[in-house]
Scaffold this active site. Structure first.
Site, short mmCIF file in Angstrom:
data_model
loop_
_atom_site.label_atom_id
_atom_site.label_comp_id
_atom_site.label_asym_id
_atom_site.label_seq_id
_atom_site.Cartn_x
_atom_site.Cartn_y
_atom_site.Cartn_z
N SER A 24 -33.25 -20.53 -3.59
CA SER A 24 -33.13 -21.88 -4.13
C SER A 24 -34.48 -22.45 -4.51
O SER A 24 -34.64 -23.07 -5.57
CB SER A 24 -32.45 -22.79 -3.10
N GLY A 96 -25.72 -18.08 -10.22
CA GLY A 96 -25.19 -19.41 -10.48
C GLY A 96 -26.28 -20.41 -10.82
O GLY A 96 -26.08 -21.31 -11.64
N ARG A 124 -16.58 -18.71 -12.55
CA ARG A 124 -16.99 -19.90 -11.79
C ARG A 124 -17.04 -21.12 -12.70
O ARG A 124 -17.41 -21.03 -13.89
CB ARG A 124 -18.34 -19.66 -11.11
N ASP A 312 -23.48 -22.52 2.74
CA ASP A 312 -23.88 -21.13 2.55
C ASP A 312 -24.00 -20.38 3.87
O ASP A 312 -24.15 -19.16 3.87
CB ASP A 312 -25.21 -21.06 1.79
N LYS A 339 -17.19 -20.18 -5.12
CA LYS A 339 -18.51 -19.55 -5.15
C LYS A 339 -18.36 -18.12 -5.69
O LYS A 339 -17.47 -17.86 -6.50
CB LYS A 339 -19.12 -19.56 -3.75
N ARG A 343 -14.61 -17.93 -0.57
CA ARG A 343 -15.24 -17.54 0.68
C ARG A 343 -14.39 -17.85 1.91
O ARG A 343 -14.42 -17.09 2.88
CB ARG A 343 -16.63 -18.18 0.78
N LYS A 410 -28.35 -9.16 -4.26
CA LYS A 410 -28.37 -10.44 -4.96
C LYS A 410 -29.44 -11.37 -4.39
O LYS A 410 -30.11 -12.09 -5.13
CB LYS A 410 -26.98 -11.08 -4.86
#
Length: 440
Positions: A24, A96, A124, A312, A339, A343, A410
């Site tokens: 982030s 994303g 998404r 998260d 997401k 999830r 990722k």
């Protein structure tokens, strides 16, 4: 810190975890540096699929990003505005942040910009972002339902006042906020109770560090003045969401794990995940420059916790919740269904496959105590599902198998090797021993 007596031996040794940089923070810093005047140095960036996709997209937009030795830092030379090129085709891969941060940035430039992504990211939602951009003059054509692929015919943005629906993702608001100083007249954004509010706070803090003028109103509004950004060097903290896995592993195994550099002053809201572990019976120490968790040999349940601001990390706690002595309910996480995977549904299905009783609703999940058995975990190409169930695998007899162990690339390509390094005495999920060589 010395937490070991000679009598306790190595069982109480403090394990220092090697957690990579925050995704982030890395991608926000990349965008702000790209929009700034001058060259910014981003030290200790996360090097993963998501951040490389973001960096590659900036290069396509005409913003040079140069790597230092061994990617110890990235240098970004911004031109003091939007894209340098007059049109480009951009591939967001699975990221994303790229899909939500780059369209507003592109809209402040001039030309035709085409965005596309993997099938997972195409599914998404993007509509709230596109609607907000259209409200301030952007010309956007997207796939039905407001998803990718999309085309933006850009001629700069005047700015003004808009409302943005951030009930599904705070990234819409963050993307608009970061583009706001590049508008001609500035921007007043109104939103009602965005999910994952700590990520919005992170965005605003970084914008201010790069010289933006942002004022928050008591009604949930944000006023951003025009004027752009100034180049700034920045150090990237370890990723707090990623740290949740090694800290939860400490709680599960009865060991002590310390994550250096990630401390009480972190910009990342997910550092508060340790409060959930403490409530579940782990011993927690949060210093200015480190966080440490010690497992006590048992996990407590019998409580409900709203993890909407820490969504998260909800999977990390839900995955180990069967080891608690009473049911645990996690709420406020409805947006996690849109997401990388659904999830809530993915966690529930995998726990049931392991013989655990689970109940779920639109925005909550209840996990009952049980004795999880080894099973094949459906990762759904979701890195957080794979890492969360790897932690549970440390406490399950037999071998828990991941159907897609490589999806962790990722955000944490070296995850399996690090788990193996920290907990060599425990059985690790699937054939992680085989993957360890890949990440040395």
């Amino acid at each position: 810190m010395s937490a070991v007596s000679s009598a306790e031996g190595t069982a109480r040794a403090v394990l220092s975890a090697r957690v990579p940089g925050s995704k982030s923070l890395t991608n926000r810093a990349l965008l702000l540096a790209a929009a700034a005047v001058g060259t910014s140095r981003i030290r200790r960036p996360l090097v993963s699929e998501d951040t490389l996709a973001f960096r590659d997209a900036l290069n396509v937009l005409g913003v040079p990003v140069e790597s230092g030795p061994s990617d110890a830092y990235w240098e970004v030379t911004g031109a003091g505005g939007g894209p340098v090129v007059s049109g480009a085709r951009l591939w967001c891969a699975d990221a994303g942040t790229a899909a939500r941060f780059l369209p507003p940035f592109a809209a402040t430039g001039k030309g035709v910009f085409d965005f596309d992504a993997s099938g997972q990211l195409r599914a998404r939602p993007q509509l709230p972002l596109f609607e907000a951009l259209s409200g301030i003059g952007a010309d956007i054509a997207s796939a039905p339902g407001g998803t990718l692929p999309a085309r933006i015919r850009a001629d700069g943005l005047d700015g003004g006042e808009i409302a943005v629906d951030s009930s599904m993702s705070s990234q819409y608001l963050s993307g608009l906020l970061m583009a706001a100083p590049l508008t001609r007249d500035g921007l007043l954004l109104r939103t009602a109770r965005p999910v994952s509010r700590p990520y919005v706070d992170m965005t605003v803090a970084l914008m201010r560090r790069f010289g933006a003028r942002v004022t928050e109103g008591g009604d949930g509004s944000f006023a951003v003045a025009p004027g752009g950004y100034t180049a700034t060097d920045i150090d990237i903290e370890p990723d707090a969401s990623t740290a949740s896995y090694v800290l939860a592993a400490a709680a599960v195994t009865g060991r002590t794990v310390r994550v250096p550099v990630l401390g009480a002053g972190s910009l990342q809201g997910d550092v508060r995940f340790v409060e959930v572990l403490e409530r579940a019976g782990a011993r927690v120490r949060l210093d200015r420059d480190a966080v440490e968790v010690t497992g006590t040999g048992r996990l407590r349940g019998g409580f409900a916790v709203d993890m909407g601001d820490l969504s998260d990390t909800f999977m990390t706690f839900a995955a180990i919740a069967p080891l608690a002595d009473a049911p645990v309910t996690i709420s406020g996480i409805g947006h996690a269904r849109v997401k990388e995977s659904d999830r809530i549904g993915a966690v529930a299905a995998n726990l049931r496959a392991m013989g655990v009783e689970v109940a779920e609703g639109e925005d909550w999940i209840t996990v009952h105590p049980g004795r999880p058995r080894a099973a094949r975990i459906a990762c759904h190409r979701d890195h957080r599902i794979a890492m969360a169930f790897s932690v549970l695998g440390l406490a399950v007899p037999g071998t828990v198998t991941l159907d897609d162990p490589r999806c962790v690339a990722k955000t944490f390509p070296g995850f399996h090797a690090e788990l193996r390094r920290l907990f060599p005495q425990h059985e690790l999920p699937y054939g992680i021993r085989d993957m360890t060589k890949e990440h040395r």
